[in-house]
Design a protein around this motif. Sequence first.
Motif, PDB file in Angstrom:
ATOM      1  N   ARG A   1       0.826  -1.208   0.000  1.00  0.00           N
ATOM      2  CA  ARG A   1       0.000   0.000   0.000  1.00  0.00           C
ATOM      3  C   ARG A   1       0.862   1.261   0.000  1.00  0.00           C
ATOM      4  N   SER A   2       1.967   1.227   0.743  1.00  0.00           N
ATOM      5  CA  SER A   2       2.851   2.391   0.804  1.00  0.00           C
ATOM      6  C   SER A   2       3.453   2.700  -0.555  1.00  0.00           C
ATOM      7  N   LEU A   3       3.946   1.648  -1.245  1.00  0.00           N
ATOM      8  CA  LEU A   3       4.503   1.864  -2.579  1.00  0.00           C
ATOM      9  C   LEU A   3       3.434   2.382  -3.534  1.00  0.00           C
ATOM     10  N   SER A   4       2.248   1.802  -3.445  1.00  0.00           N
ATOM     11  CA  SER A   4       1.160   2.260  -4.291  1.00  0.00           C
ATOM     12  C   SER A   4       0.820   3.717  -4.001  1.00  0.00           C
ATOM     13  N   SER A   5       0.830   4.097  -2.722  1.00  0.00           N
ATOM     14  CA  SER A   5       0.535   5.472  -2.338  1.00  0.00           C
ATOM     15  C   SER A   5       1.587   6.438  -2.876  1.00  0.00           C
ATOM     16  N   GLN A   6       2.855   6.022  -2.840  1.00  0.00           N
ATOM     17  CA  GLN A   6       3.913   6.879  -3.371  1.00  0.00           C
ATOM     18  C   GLN A   6       3.761   7.069  -4.870  1.00  0.00           C
ATOM     19  N   PHE A   7       3.418   5.995  -5.574  1.00  0.00           N
ATOM     20  CA  PHE A   7       3.166   6.125  -7.008  1.00  0.00           C
ATOM     21  C   PHE A   7       1.985   7.056  -7.263  1.00  0.00           C
ATOM     22  N   GLN A   8       0.966   6.945  -6.434  1.00  0.00           N
ATOM     23  CA  GLN A   8      -0.215   7.795  -6.599  1.00  0.00           C
ATOM     24  C   GLN A   8       0.138   9.257  -6.346  1.00  0.00           C
TER      25      GLN A   8
ATOM     26  N   THR B   1       2.285  14.984 -10.939  1.00  0.00           N
ATOM     27  CA  THR B   1       2.312  15.145 -12.394  1.00  0.00           C
ATOM     28  C   THR B   1       1.093  15.920 -12.860  1.00  0.00           C
ATOM     29  N   ASN B   2      -0.065  15.607 -12.295  1.00  0.00           N
ATOM     30  CA  ASN B   2      -1.288  16.351 -12.618  1.00  0.00           C
ATOM     31  C   ASN B   2      -1.130  17.831 -12.312  1.00  0.00           C
ATOM     32  N   GLN B   3      -0.590  18.126 -11.129  1.00  0.00           N
ATOM     33  CA  GLN B   3      -0.406  19.521 -10.723  1.00  0.00           C
ATOM     34  C   GLN B   3       0.531  20.249 -11.680  1.00  0.00           C
ATOM     35  N   GLN B   4       1.591  19.570 -12.093  1.00  0.00           N
ATOM     36  CA  GLN B   4       2.553  20.197 -12.997  1.00  0.00           C
ATOM     37  C   GLN B   4       1.961  20.396 -14.383  1.00  0.00           C
TER      38      GLN B   4
ATOM     39  N   LEU C   1      -5.526  14.352 -15.529  1.00  0.00           N
ATOM     40  CA  LEU C   1      -5.763  15.553 -16.335  1.00  0.00           C
ATOM     41  C   LEU C   1      -5.236  15.363 -17.746  1.00  0.00           C
ATOM     42  N   GLU C   2      -5.974  15.917 -18.700  1.00  0.00           N
ATOM     43  CA  GLU C   2      -5.547  15.969 -20.094  1.00  0.00           C
ATOM     44  C   GLU C   2      -5.545  17.430 -20.538  1.00  0.00           C
ATOM     45  N   VAL C   3      -4.762  17.740 -21.560  1.00  0.00           N
ATOM     46  CA  VAL C   3      -4.744  19.087 -22.138  1.00  0.00           C
ATOM     47  C   VAL C   3      -5.696  19.111 -23.327  1.00  0.00           C
TER      48      VAL C   3
ATOM     49  N   ALA D   1       5.874  15.181 -19.029  1.00  0.00           N
ATOM     50  CA  ALA D   1       4.893  14.718 -18.043  1.00  0.00           C
ATOM     51  C   ALA D   1       4.026  13.610 -18.618  1.00  0.00           C
ATOM     52  N   PHE D   2       3.550  13.806 -19.849  1.00  0.00           N
ATOM     53  CA  PHE D   2       2.681  12.785 -20.447  1.00  0.00           C
ATOM     54  C   PHE D   2       3.471  11.545 -20.848  1.00  0.00           C
ATOM     55  N   ASP D   3       4.684  11.735 -21.376  1.00  0.00           N
ATOM     56  CA  ASP D   3       5.508  10.585 -21.742  1.00  0.00           C
ATOM     57  C   ASP D   3       5.854   9.754 -20.514  1.00  0.00           C
ATOM     58  N   PHE D   4       6.216  10.423 -19.429  1.00  0.00           N
ATOM     59  CA  PHE D   4       6.558   9.712 -18.191  1.00  0.00           C
ATOM     60  C   PHE D   4       5.347   8.948 -17.666  1.00  0.00           C
ATOM     61  N   ARG D   5       4.207   9.594 -17.667  1.00  0.00           N
ATOM     62  CA  ARG D   5       3.003   8.952 -17.135  1.00  0.00           C
ATOM     63  C   ARG D   5       2.665   7.683 -17.926  1.00  0.00           C
ATOM     64  N   THR D   6       2.816   7.770 -19.257  1.00  0.00           N
ATOM     65  CA  THR D   6       2.462   6.635 -20.111  1.00  0.00           C
ATOM     66  C   THR D   6       3.524   5.543 -20.099  1.00  0.00           C
ATOM     67  N   ASN D   7       4.799   5.940 -20.136  1.00  0.00           N
ATOM     68  CA  ASN D   7       5.873   4.969 -20.366  1.00  0.00           C
ATOM     69  C   ASN D   7       6.579   4.477 -19.115  1.00  0.00           C
ATOM     70  N   VAL D   8       6.434   5.193 -17.994  1.00  0.00           N
ATOM     71  CA  VAL D   8       7.132   4.775 -16.776  1.00  0.00           C
ATOM     72  C   VAL D   8       6.167   4.562 -15.613  1.00  0.00           C
ATOM     73  N   LEU D   9       5.373   5.584 -15.295  1.00  0.00           N
ATOM     74  CA  LEU D   9       4.553   5.511 -14.089  1.00  0.00           C
ATOM     75  C   LEU D   9       3.454   4.454 -14.195  1.00  0.00           C
ATOM     76  N   ASP D  10       2.683   4.485 -15.271  1.00  0.00           N
ATOM     77  CA  ASP D  10       1.595   3.511 -15.408  1.00  0.00           C
ATOM     78  C   ASP D  10       2.121   2.077 -15.447  1.00  0.00           C
ATOM     79  N   PRO D  11       3.162   1.772 -16.244  1.00  0.00           N
ATOM     80  CA  PRO D  11       3.697   0.408 -16.207  1.00  0.00           C
ATOM     81  C   PRO D  11       4.211   0.000 -14.824  1.00  0.00           C
TER      82      PRO D  11
END
Length: 627
Positions: A144-151, A157-160, A253-255, A275-285
Motif C-alpha cells: 500500500r505504501s509503494l502504491s501510495s507513493q506512485f499515486q 504530475t497532474n499539478q505540474q 488531467l488531459e490538455v 509529463a505525459f511521456d513519463f506517465r504513459t511509459n514509466v509511471l503507469d507500467p
Amino acid sequence: MADLLSTGVSGLLASQVGLSTVGHNISNVNTAGYTRQTTTFNARAPQYYGGMYIGQGADAISVQRSYSQFLTQTMWSATSSQSRALQYAAYTSATNNAVSGSANLQSALDGFFGSVNDMANAPTDTASRQAMIGKANTLVSTFRSLSSQFQQIDQQTNQQIGSAVDSINSLAQSIASLNGEIQKAYAGGAAPNDLLDARDQAISQLSAIVGVNATENSDHMVTISIGNGQPLVSATNAVKLSTAPNQYDSSRLEVVGPSGSVISNQLGSGSLGAAFDFRTNVLDPARNQLGRAAIAMEDAFNKQHAQGIDLNGDPGGDFFSISDPAVFNSTTNKGTASMTAKVTDVGKLGASDYIVRYDGTKWGVTTTDGTVVPSTGTGNPGPPADPIVIDGLAITVPGGTPQAGDSFQIQPTRNAASTISVAISDTNKIAASGPLVATKSASNTGKGVLGGLTVTDINDANLKTPVVIQFTSPTTYTINGGAPQTYTDPGTITGNGWTLKLSGAPAANDTFNVNPAASASGDNGNALALANVANKGVLDNGVTTVGKSYSQLIAQVGTAGAQANTALDAQQSILDQATAAQQSLSGVNMDEEASNLLRFQQAYAASAQVITTANTIFESLLSAVRG
C-alpha cells in the motif's frame, strides 16, 4: 563651404548615440534574453566646393541587434529538448526513490515468508501464528505504501500539467501583446530592439514548456504553433488551452484545445511533453507491475491456504483479499450498459490496460495504445455465461444496452496494491495443516519411510476418504484391499486427489494410512507448502515468482532512470553548444564594450575639440572685422 561647427556637432551627436548604446549593453549584461546592440554610422553627403567634395560629418543611422534567427531557433529547439529530458529525469528519479526507499517490498516478502517458515516449525503455537499475521500486515502495508507513493507522483504530475498549461496561456498572451506593440513600433521606421528581445525571451520560456514553431511574418509579428502544429498565437490573438479530466479516469488531467479536443499526445518536447511521456511509459507500467505482483501474491497464497485445515478443523479460507480490476466508463457513452471484470487466470495476466469498445454489433478490445487484443465471448453474464476473455480476464456486461461507439477502460492491476489486505485476524484460522495426514503402523517391520504427502486436487470428492495402504510384498501393495499395484523404491503412491512419496523397502504386511487431519492437528504439511509459495512461479504462465516480479519492477524503473539521465546529459550538451553559438554573436562581452566605450569617449572628446576650434576661428574672424 562645409560648416566646421556643424561637422563637429554631427560627430558629437553620433558619438553620443554610440556611448548610449554601449552603456545600454553594459547595463543589460545580466538581463536574460538581452541581445547586444550596435550603432551604425553613415557619412553625411559631402558639399562640392572649389572643384572638390568636402565632408560634412557623420550621422548615427540605426541601432541594431546582433541577431541570428537561425541560431535563436536552434537554441529554442535545444531548450525544449533539454527541458523535456530534465523533467523526465526528475520524474524517473522520484519513481526510483519510491521503489528503492525504506518501504522495500523484497524485505517485506522475505520477512513474511520467514514467519511462515517459523510457523511451520511450530504449527500449533499461537505466538508463531500471531507473528505470521503481523508480518502479513507489514507486507500489505508495504504494498500500500509503494502504491501510495506512485499515486502521489501521479498527483504531482497532474499539478505540474495544470501549472504548465497556465504558464503556456500566460506566455501566449504576452507574445500576442508584444506582437501588437512591435508592429506599432515598426511604424516609426526603426526596429524596437528591446521589444523584440522581450518577445524572443517569452518564446524561449515557452519552448522550455512545450515544443514551439515560430514564424515571423512580413508585418513583423510572429505566428506560434506548439507540438504537432496546434496553433497558439496568430498576430495579436492567443489561443487559450485548458485541462480536463480524462474521459475514463477522472483523476487524470488531459490538455484540451479551444475546440475541446484532447491534444495531450500532440505536445512533443518540453516539460509538459515529458509529463505525459513519463506517465504513459514509466509511471503507469510501474503501478501496473506492482499491482500485478500483489495479485500474484494474493492468488497463489490463497489457493494454497485453501488446501489446508485450520485449528478448528475447517478448510482454509482466503488469507489475503484484493479488489477486482477497475472498470471506467467513457464520459462520451450514449448507452446504458455497465461492465465488470475479474481475474480468472493470474498466469496469463499482463501489465496492460485495455479499452473495450462496442461497434454496434459486438465488443472489441485494444490496449490503451491501440494494439488489437484477440478476445472471445460476447460479454453475456448468463445463464449461460459467455464473458469476453482476454489475457486472464473475464469481462461481462451485466446490464443496460450499449450504443455504437460506447467504450470502457479496464485497469486490471493498477489499483490492486492499494487494496490488498489481510483477510484473517484469528490465529486459529491459519490453515497450517494439510487436509490429510499420512502415518505408518507401529508394527511395521520393513524399512519403508514416509516422504511428502501432496494434495493434487483439493476438490476431489473422495479426497478425505480414509485409506489403508498394505504391502503384500516388498514390491506390491493394495489400497483399501483393492487390486495389487507395483512399488519401486523410491516410489509414489497416488490416491484420490493426493500423492504420497515412499522410500526404502517395506516388508510384507507393513501398512501406511492416509486420513483426514483432525482439529488442532500438529501437522505442518500446508504450512510448508505456504512457505514454498515464495519460490512458486505464478505469473507469465507459471514462470515468474512474486519476488521476481518485484525485481522486474525495480529493473524496469531503474532502466528508465538510467536512460533518462543519459538523455539529459546528451541534451544538456546540445543546449550548451547552441547557447554558446548564439551568445558568441548576441551576448554582451564586457571587454569589447569597454573598448567601445573608450573609442566613443575619445571620439566624443575629439568632436568637442572640433567645435572648440570652430568657435576659436569664428572669434578670430570677428576680431579681425572689428579691427
